[in-house]
Design an enzyme around this catalytic site. Structure first.
Site, PDB file in Angstrom:
ATOM      1  N   THR A 127      -3.847  -3.073   1.716  1.00  0.00           N
ATOM      2  CA  THR A 127      -3.792  -3.341  -0.245  1.00  0.00           C
ATOM      3  C   THR A 127      -4.571  -5.063  -0.080  1.00  0.00           C
ATOM      4  O   THR A 127      -3.918  -5.654   0.542  1.00  0.00           O
ATOM      5  CB  THR A 127      -2.409  -3.230  -0.621  1.00  0.00           C
ATOM      6  OG1 THR A 127      -2.137  -3.845  -1.489  1.00  0.00           O
ATOM      7  CG2 THR A 127      -1.317  -3.507   0.413  1.00  0.00           C
ATOM      8  N   ASP A 128      -4.543  -5.087  -1.257  1.00  0.00           N
ATOM      9  CA  ASP A 128      -5.185  -6.115  -1.760  1.00  0.00           C
ATOM     10  C   ASP A 128      -3.709  -6.876  -2.476  1.00  0.00           C
ATOM     11  O   ASP A 128      -4.365  -8.579  -2.509  1.00  0.00           O
ATOM     12  CB  ASP A 128      -6.031  -6.692  -3.061  1.00  0.00           C
ATOM     13  CG  ASP A 128      -5.731  -6.053  -4.322  1.00  0.00           C
ATOM     14  OD1 ASP A 128      -4.151  -4.775  -4.238  1.00  0.00           O
ATOM     15  OD2 ASP A 128      -6.119  -5.555  -5.643  1.00  0.00           O
ATOM     16  N   GLU A 129      -3.005  -6.647  -2.707  1.00  0.00           N
ATOM     17  CA  GLU A 129      -2.065  -7.374  -2.551  1.00  0.00           C
ATOM     18  C   GLU A 129      -1.044  -8.121  -1.567  1.00  0.00           C
ATOM     19  O   GLU A 129      -0.578  -9.011  -2.338  1.00  0.00           O
ATOM     20  CB  GLU A 129      -0.624  -6.485  -3.456  1.00  0.00           C
ATOM     21  CG  GLU A 129      -1.251  -4.966  -4.396  1.00  0.00           C
ATOM     22  CD  GLU A 129      -0.178  -4.760  -5.259  1.00  0.00           C
ATOM     23  OE1 GLU A 129       1.096  -4.960  -4.943  1.00  0.00           O
ATOM     24  OE2 GLU A 129      -0.441  -4.180  -6.221  1.00  0.00           O
ATOM     25  N   TYR A 153       7.193  -5.003  -1.301  1.00  0.00           N
ATOM     26  CA  TYR A 153       5.829  -3.967  -1.036  1.00  0.00           C
ATOM     27  C   TYR A 153       5.252  -4.385  -0.687  1.00  0.00           C
ATOM     28  O   TYR A 153       4.896  -4.039   0.625  1.00  0.00           O
ATOM     29  CB  TYR A 153       5.455  -3.444  -3.113  1.00  0.00           C
ATOM     30  CG  TYR A 153       4.111  -2.890  -2.329  1.00  0.00           C
ATOM     31  CD1 TYR A 153       4.179  -1.308  -1.338  1.00  0.00           C
ATOM     32  CD2 TYR A 153       3.094  -3.402  -2.644  1.00  0.00           C
ATOM     33  CE1 TYR A 153       2.715  -0.649  -0.712  1.00  0.00           C
ATOM     34  CE2 TYR A 153       1.969  -2.490  -2.341  1.00  0.00           C
ATOM     35  CZ  TYR A 153       1.687  -1.417  -2.302  1.00  0.00           C
ATOM     36  OH  TYR A 153       0.305  -0.899  -2.143  1.00  0.00           O
ATOM     37  N   LYS A 157       3.718  -4.932   3.807  1.00  0.00           N
ATOM     38  CA  LYS A 157       1.907  -3.576   3.820  1.00  0.00           C
ATOM     39  C   LYS A 157       1.513  -5.495   4.957  1.00  0.00           C
ATOM     40  O   LYS A 157       0.991  -4.713   5.453  1.00  0.00           O
ATOM     41  CB  LYS A 157       1.951  -3.847   2.872  1.00  0.00           C
ATOM     42  CG  LYS A 157       1.301  -2.510   2.123  1.00  0.00           C
ATOM     43  CD  LYS A 157       2.083  -1.337   2.479  1.00  0.00           C
ATOM     44  CE  LYS A 157      -0.003  -0.651   2.860  1.00  0.00           C
ATOM     45  NZ  LYS A 157       0.150   0.837   3.546  1.00  0.00           N
TER      46      LYS A 157
HETATM   47  P1  NAD Z   1       1.397   7.441  -2.751  1.00  0.00           P
HETATM   48  O1  NAD Z   1       2.830   6.994  -3.165  1.00  0.00           O
HETATM   49  O2  NAD Z   1       1.043   8.550  -3.624  1.00  0.00           O
HETATM   50  O3  NAD Z   1       1.447   8.256  -1.704  1.00  0.00           O
HETATM   51  C1  NAD Z   1       2.591   8.183   0.475  1.00  0.00           C
HETATM   52  C2  NAD Z   1       2.353   9.612   0.561  1.00  0.00           C
HETATM   53  O4  NAD Z   1       3.067   8.688   2.176  1.00  0.00           O
HETATM   54  C3  NAD Z   1       3.642  10.906  -0.243  1.00  0.00           C
HETATM   55  O5  NAD Z   1       2.734  11.785   0.642  1.00  0.00           O
HETATM   56  C4  NAD Z   1       4.492   9.460   0.838  1.00  0.00           C
HETATM   57  O6  NAD Z   1       5.419  11.514   1.416  1.00  0.00           O
HETATM   58  C5  NAD Z   1       3.853   9.630   2.589  1.00  0.00           C
HETATM   59  N1  NAD Z   1       5.039   8.900   3.434  1.00  0.00           N
HETATM   60  C6  NAD Z   1       5.984   7.995   2.612  1.00  0.00           C
HETATM   61  N2  NAD Z   1       6.722   7.617   3.841  1.00  0.00           N
HETATM   62  C7  NAD Z   1       6.304   8.213   4.947  1.00  0.00           C
HETATM   63  C8  NAD Z   1       6.745   8.548   6.033  1.00  0.00           C
HETATM   64  N3  NAD Z   1       7.819   7.702   6.602  1.00  0.00           N
HETATM   65  N4  NAD Z   1       6.557   9.415   7.383  1.00  0.00           N
HETATM   66  C9  NAD Z   1       5.226  10.210   6.734  1.00  0.00           C
HETATM   67  N5  NAD Z   1       4.526  10.146   5.325  1.00  0.00           N
HETATM   68  C10 NAD Z   1       5.253   8.957   4.778  1.00  0.00           C
HETATM   69  O7  NAD Z   1       0.653   6.233  -2.492  1.00  0.00           O
HETATM   70  P2  NAD Z   1      -0.606   6.407  -1.995  1.00  0.00           P
HETATM   71  O8  NAD Z   1      -0.867   5.255  -3.546  1.00  0.00           O
HETATM   72  O9  NAD Z   1      -1.782   7.636  -2.387  1.00  0.00           O
HETATM   73  O10 NAD Z   1      -1.092   5.357  -1.302  1.00  0.00           O
HETATM   74  C11 NAD Z   1      -1.146   5.821   0.361  1.00  0.00           C
HETATM   75  C12 NAD Z   1      -1.690   4.584   0.451  1.00  0.00           C
HETATM   76  O11 NAD Z   1      -2.875   3.458   0.619  1.00  0.00           O
HETATM   77  C13 NAD Z   1      -0.443   3.307   0.952  1.00  0.00           C
HETATM   78  O12 NAD Z   1      -0.273   2.716   2.046  1.00  0.00           O
HETATM   79  C14 NAD Z   1      -0.404   2.206  -0.293  1.00  0.00           C
HETATM   80  O13 NAD Z   1      -0.710   0.894   0.594  1.00  0.00           O
HETATM   81  C15 NAD Z   1      -2.696   2.209   0.240  1.00  0.00           C
HETATM   82  N6  NAD Z   1      -2.499   1.368  -1.044  1.00  0.00           N
HETATM   83  C16 NAD Z   1      -2.680   2.231  -2.409  1.00  0.00           C
HETATM   84  C17 NAD Z   1      -4.015   1.660  -3.970  1.00  0.00           C
HETATM   85  C18 NAD Z   1      -3.281   2.546  -4.705  1.00  0.00           C
HETATM   86  O14 NAD Z   1      -3.749   1.998  -5.993  1.00  0.00           O
HETATM   87  N7  NAD Z   1      -2.736   3.210  -5.105  1.00  0.00           N
HETATM   88  C19 NAD Z   1      -4.353   0.579  -3.299  1.00  0.00           C
HETATM   89  C20 NAD Z   1      -4.204   0.003  -2.248  1.00  0.00           C
HETATM   90  C21 NAD Z   1      -4.107   0.065  -0.931  1.00  0.00           C
HETATM   91  P1  TYD Z   2       1.289  -0.402 -11.021  1.00  0.00           P
HETATM   92  O1  TYD Z   2      -0.165   0.568 -11.378  1.00  0.00           O
HETATM   93  O2  TYD Z   2       2.181  -0.445 -10.777  1.00  0.00           O
HETATM   94  O3  TYD Z   2       0.146  -1.080  -9.682  1.00  0.00           O
HETATM   95  P2  TYD Z   2       0.644  -3.177  -8.912  1.00  0.00           P
HETATM   96  O4  TYD Z   2       1.567  -3.314  -9.595  1.00  0.00           O
HETATM   97  O5  TYD Z   2       0.335  -2.188  -7.495  1.00  0.00           O
HETATM   98  O6  TYD Z   2      -0.751  -3.021  -9.071  1.00  0.00           O
HETATM   99  O7  TYD Z   2       0.639  -1.847 -11.869  1.00  0.00           O
HETATM  100  C1  TYD Z   2      -0.419  -1.909 -13.084  1.00  0.00           C
HETATM  101  C2  TYD Z   2      -0.625  -3.092 -13.834  1.00  0.00           C
HETATM  102  O8  TYD Z   2       0.676  -2.321 -14.766  1.00  0.00           O
HETATM  103  C3  TYD Z   2       0.804  -4.199 -12.954  1.00  0.00           C
HETATM  104  O9  TYD Z   2       0.113  -5.408 -13.652  1.00  0.00           O
HETATM  105  C4  TYD Z   2       2.369  -4.213 -13.906  1.00  0.00           C
HETATM  106  C5  TYD Z   2       1.277  -3.322 -15.111  1.00  0.00           C
HETATM  107  N1  TYD Z   2       2.442  -2.717 -15.474  1.00  0.00           N
HETATM  108  C6  TYD Z   2       3.012  -2.608 -16.722  1.00  0.00           C
HETATM  109  O10 TYD Z   2       2.598  -3.045 -17.829  1.00  0.00           O
HETATM  110  N2  TYD Z   2       4.304  -1.390 -17.520  1.00  0.00           N
HETATM  111  C7  TYD Z   2       3.726  -0.550 -16.914  1.00  0.00           C
HETATM  112  O11 TYD Z   2       5.518   0.063 -17.284  1.00  0.00           O
HETATM  113  C8  TYD Z   2       4.081   0.313 -15.186  1.00  0.00           C
HETATM  114  C9  TYD Z   2       3.810   0.911 -14.270  1.00  0.00           C
HETATM  115  C10 TYD Z   2       2.457  -1.516 -15.138  1.00  0.00           C
END
Ligand code: NAD
Ligand code: TYD
Length: 340
Positions: A127-129, A153, A157
């Protein structure tokens, strides 16, 4: 290709598996998922019902060395993509331990099992984070930025990213890392900003904006991120990290206002609540390396993507109801109760 995808029942994994079964009908995809609160096997039930020979669900934990090893051998896996994670920053503030377990130790377990099995391609989804936060006029993150994570988090990562780097440097294990900005689209769990605001606005509830709403995120439609992961799998250089972004920076307030306009709802629903501790101010991605080496560019504008996403949530109210179980409500009541 015989591809092991972990975390495929989550938001991005689900979208990735649907896209790949369309684009590569000859691939065999094995989806290993623990089915935490964020994982929903029903997301991909269509593929199971169709008895799709290219898709197999495997219930398991990425931390389980014996199970992962047997999967890699029994299914003769060629390549691995590790999506599995605990993914919500607010939950990591509430309780960091599961983040360390799955995101750092689980990722290391996947690397080790794959190394021992002689896997020749491993994509670790990050992730960018991990880069920390930017000021308003700082240049966007490049892959050369130091890792300066601020939340439990992002720290968990970053731990995995460093371990992946070490596996490449020490063992020449062919791991490539992707780092992407905020995704949005179908199947996103409704604790994240966009689906949460959709639900609340649709039922005329207040929309909780942390702090003053000036924090900036770069938004990418999920299919564009999935394409980035696919390109990394096919063309990525071992040992390299690639940034992906949507070229759509917005303050949270701008985003929520746009969403309200699409939904035809009044801005008076916006309420400002206590800020998230350690809240990163701004993320922005320089993805020129991925453009140059992988031929990546985001295809969807934010304006198109957000409309498509709203349409999907409108058409899938049942999915939303389904995932908002007791565990969902428990966390939400606790977290937002404290922010009032
Ligand atoms: P999500 O929370 O929607 O899904 C995570 C999945 O992983 C779920 O299906 C969960 O059951 C499974 N999981 C959790 N722990 C596990 C374990 N110990 N063993 C097997 N499976 C397990 O997450 P997402 O938003 O789909 O993110 C997927 C990946 O992309 C993550 O690695 C996250 O860090 C990365 N990512 C997400 C975003 C975003 O905006 N959502 C952005 C950049 C990177
Ligand atoms: P989020 O979807 O949790 O993603 P991330 O924290 O990984 O970027 O949040 C996106 C942005 O929105 C973040 O700056 C936090 C803000 N946010 C709110 O202001 N209110 C909310 O209820 C949530 C869930 C997020």
């Amino acid at each position: 290709m015989r591809l092991l995808v972990t975390g495929g029942c989550g938001f991005i994994g689900t979208n990735f598996i649907y896209l790949m079964t369309e684009r590569h009908p000859d691939w065999q995809i094995f989806n290993l998922d623990k089915l935490t609160y964020a994982g929903n096997r029903k997301n991909l039930l269509k593929l199971e019902k169709e008895n799709n020979p290219g898709y197999t669900f495997l219930h398991g934990d990425i931390c389980d060395k014996k199970y992962v090893t047997s999967v890699l051998h029994d299914y003769k896996i060629d390549a691995v993509i590790n999506f599995a994670a605990e993914s919500h920053v607010d939950r990591s503030i509430n309780d960091p331990a599961p983040f360390l377990t799955t995101n750092t130790l689980g990722a290391q377990n996947m690397l080790e099992c794959a190394r021992q099995a002689g896997i020749e391609k491993f994509v670790h989804v990050s992730t960018d984070e991990v880069y920390g936060t930017l000021g308003p006029s700082d240049p966007a993150f490049t892959e050369r930025n130091p890792l300066e994570p601020n939340s439990p988090y992002s720290a968990s990562k970053a731990g995995a990213d460093l371990m992946a780097r070490a596996y490449f440097e020490t063992y020449k294990f062919p791991v490539t890392i992707t780092r992407c900005s905020n995704n949005y689209g179908p199947y996103q769990f409704p604790e994240k900003l966009i689906p949460l605001m959709f639900i609340k606005a649709s039922s005329n509830e207040n929309l909780p904006i942390y702090g003053d709403g000036s924090n900036i995120r770069d938004w990418i439609y999920v299919d564009d991120h999935c394409t980035g992961v696919e390109l990394t799998l096919l063309k990525g250089r071992p040992g390299q990290a690639y940034n992906f972004g949507g070229a759509a920076e917005k303050t949270n307030l701008e985003l929520v206002r746009e969403l309200l306009a699409i939904l035809g709802k009044d801005e008076s629903l916006i309420t400002y609540v206590k800020d998230r501790p350690g809240h990163d101010m701004r993320y922005a991605m320089d993805f020129s390396l991925a453009e140059k080496e992988l031929g990546f560019s985001p295809a969807m504008t934010f304006e198109q993507g957000i409309r498509k996403t709203v349409e999907w949530y409108r058409d899938n109210c049942e999915w939303l109801e389904d995932v908002r179980s007791g565990a969902y409500r428990e966390f939400m009541d606790h977290w937002y109760g404290e922010r009032k």
